[in-house]
Scaffold this motif. Structure first.
Motif, PDB file in Angstrom:
ATOM      1  N   LYS A 212       0.829  -1.191   0.079  1.00 24.55           N
ATOM      2  CA  LYS A 212       0.078  -0.137  -0.070  1.00 24.55           C
ATOM      3  C   LYS A 212       0.720   1.360  -0.123  1.00 24.55           C
ATOM      4  CE  LYS A 212      -4.069  -2.071   2.308  1.00 24.55           C
ATOM      5  NZ  LYS A 212      -5.041  -1.955   3.398  1.00 24.55           N
ATOM      6  N   LEU A 213       1.866   1.308   0.718  1.00 22.73           N
ATOM      7  CA  LEU A 213       2.868   2.218   0.764  1.00 22.73           C
ATOM      8  C   LEU A 213       3.488   2.537  -0.466  1.00 22.73           C
ATOM      9  CD1 LEU A 213       4.030   4.597   2.650  1.00 22.73           C
ATOM     10  CD2 LEU A 213       5.978   3.080   3.006  1.00 22.73           C
ATOM     11  N   MET A 214       3.918   1.603  -1.289  1.00 19.01           N
ATOM     12  CA  MET A 214       4.416   1.753  -2.411  1.00 19.01           C
ATOM     13  C   MET A 214       3.374   2.164  -3.490  1.00 19.01           C
ATOM     14  SD  MET A 214       7.491   0.793  -2.127  1.00 19.01           S
ATOM     15  CE  MET A 214       7.696   1.423  -0.514  1.00 19.01           C
ATOM     16  N   MET A 215       2.305   1.780  -3.421  1.00 18.47           N
ATOM     17  CA  MET A 215       1.192   2.259  -4.386  1.00 18.47           C
ATOM     18  C   MET A 215       1.085   3.621  -4.277  1.00 18.47           C
ATOM     19  SD  MET A 215       0.467  -0.302  -6.100  1.00 18.47           S
ATOM     20  CE  MET A 215       2.200  -0.867  -5.985  1.00 18.47           C
ATOM     21  N   ILE A 216       1.241   4.308  -2.989  1.00 22.94           N
ATOM     22  CA  ILE A 216       0.956   5.818  -2.974  1.00 22.94           C
ATOM     23  C   ILE A 216       2.010   6.413  -3.791  1.00 22.94           C
ATOM     24  CG2 ILE A 216       1.083   7.665  -1.372  1.00 22.94           C
ATOM     25  CD1 ILE A 216       0.039   5.822   0.905  1.00 22.94           C
ATOM     26  N   GLY A 217       3.194   6.110  -3.721  1.00 27.19           N
ATOM     27  CA  GLY A 217       4.317   6.584  -4.530  1.00 27.19           C
ATOM     28  C   GLY A 217       4.370   6.255  -5.697  1.00 27.19           C
ATOM     29  N   LYS A 218       3.764   5.268  -6.284  1.00 26.62           N
ATOM     30  CA  LYS A 218       3.541   4.630  -7.563  1.00 26.62           C
ATOM     31  C   LYS A 218       2.459   5.325  -8.430  1.00 26.62           C
ATOM     32  CE  LYS A 218       3.669   0.472 -10.615  1.00 26.62           C
ATOM     33  NZ  LYS A 218       3.762  -0.856 -10.605  1.00 26.62           N
ATOM     34  N   TYR A 219       1.336   5.511  -7.605  1.00 23.78           N
ATOM     35  CA  TYR A 219       0.078   5.812  -8.549  1.00 23.78           C
ATOM     36  C   TYR A 219      -0.365   7.179  -7.989  1.00 23.78           C
ATOM     37  CZ  TYR A 219       0.034   1.234 -10.435  1.00 23.78           C
ATOM     38  OH  TYR A 219       0.550  -0.023 -11.042  1.00 23.78           O
ATOM     39  N   LEU A 220      -0.495   7.296  -6.583  1.00 21.23           N
ATOM     40  CA  LEU A 220      -1.227   8.572  -6.333  1.00 21.23           C
ATOM     41  C   LEU A 220      -0.347   9.920  -5.983  1.00 21.23           C
ATOM     42  CD1 LEU A 220      -3.285   6.846  -3.272  1.00 21.23           C
ATOM     43  CD2 LEU A 220      -3.760   7.444  -5.702  1.00 21.23           C
TER      44      LEU A 220
END
Length: 85
Positions: free
Chosen positions: A59-67
Motif C-alpha cells: 500500500k505504501l508503494m502504491m501511494i508513491g507509484k500511483y497517487l
C-alpha cells in the motif's frame, strides 16, 4: 488537502509496518513467550505477520507509484496553465 491525506496514509502505513516488524522480531527472538493456543505454531504466526507486513508495504508503494505521481502531474499541469490577465 489531497497532499495531507496522502501524508496521513503514508504515516499510518509506516506505523503499521513498524508494528509488524516488532512482532516478527519478537517472534524470532522470544517465541517461547507465545501462550495462546492458537499461537502455538510459530511459523504460522510468522507467516501471518509477514503477510500483514507485505500488505502495508504494498500500500505504501502504491501511494508513491500511483497517487503521488498523479498529484505531481496535476500540480505541474496547473503550473503550466497560462495565467489570465
Amino acid at each position: 488537502m489531497k497532499e495531507q491525506m496522502l501524508n496521513a496514509m503514508k504515516s499510518y502505513y509506516v506505523g503499521m509496518i513498524n508494528r509488524h516488524m516488532v512482532n516478527i522480531e519478537n517472534l524470532l527472538t522470544r517465541s517461547v513467550g507465545i501462550g495462546e493456543p492458537q499461537h502455538q505454531d510459530v511459523f504460522n504466526v510468522l507467516d501471518i505477520e509477514m503477510e500483514r507486513l507485505a500488505n502495508y508495504d504494498d500500500k505504501l508503494m502504491m501511494i508513491g507509484k500511483y497517487l503521488e505521481r498523479s498529484l505531481d502531474n496535476v500540480e505541474s499541469k496547473e503550473e503550466e496553465k497560462p495565467k489570465s490577465k
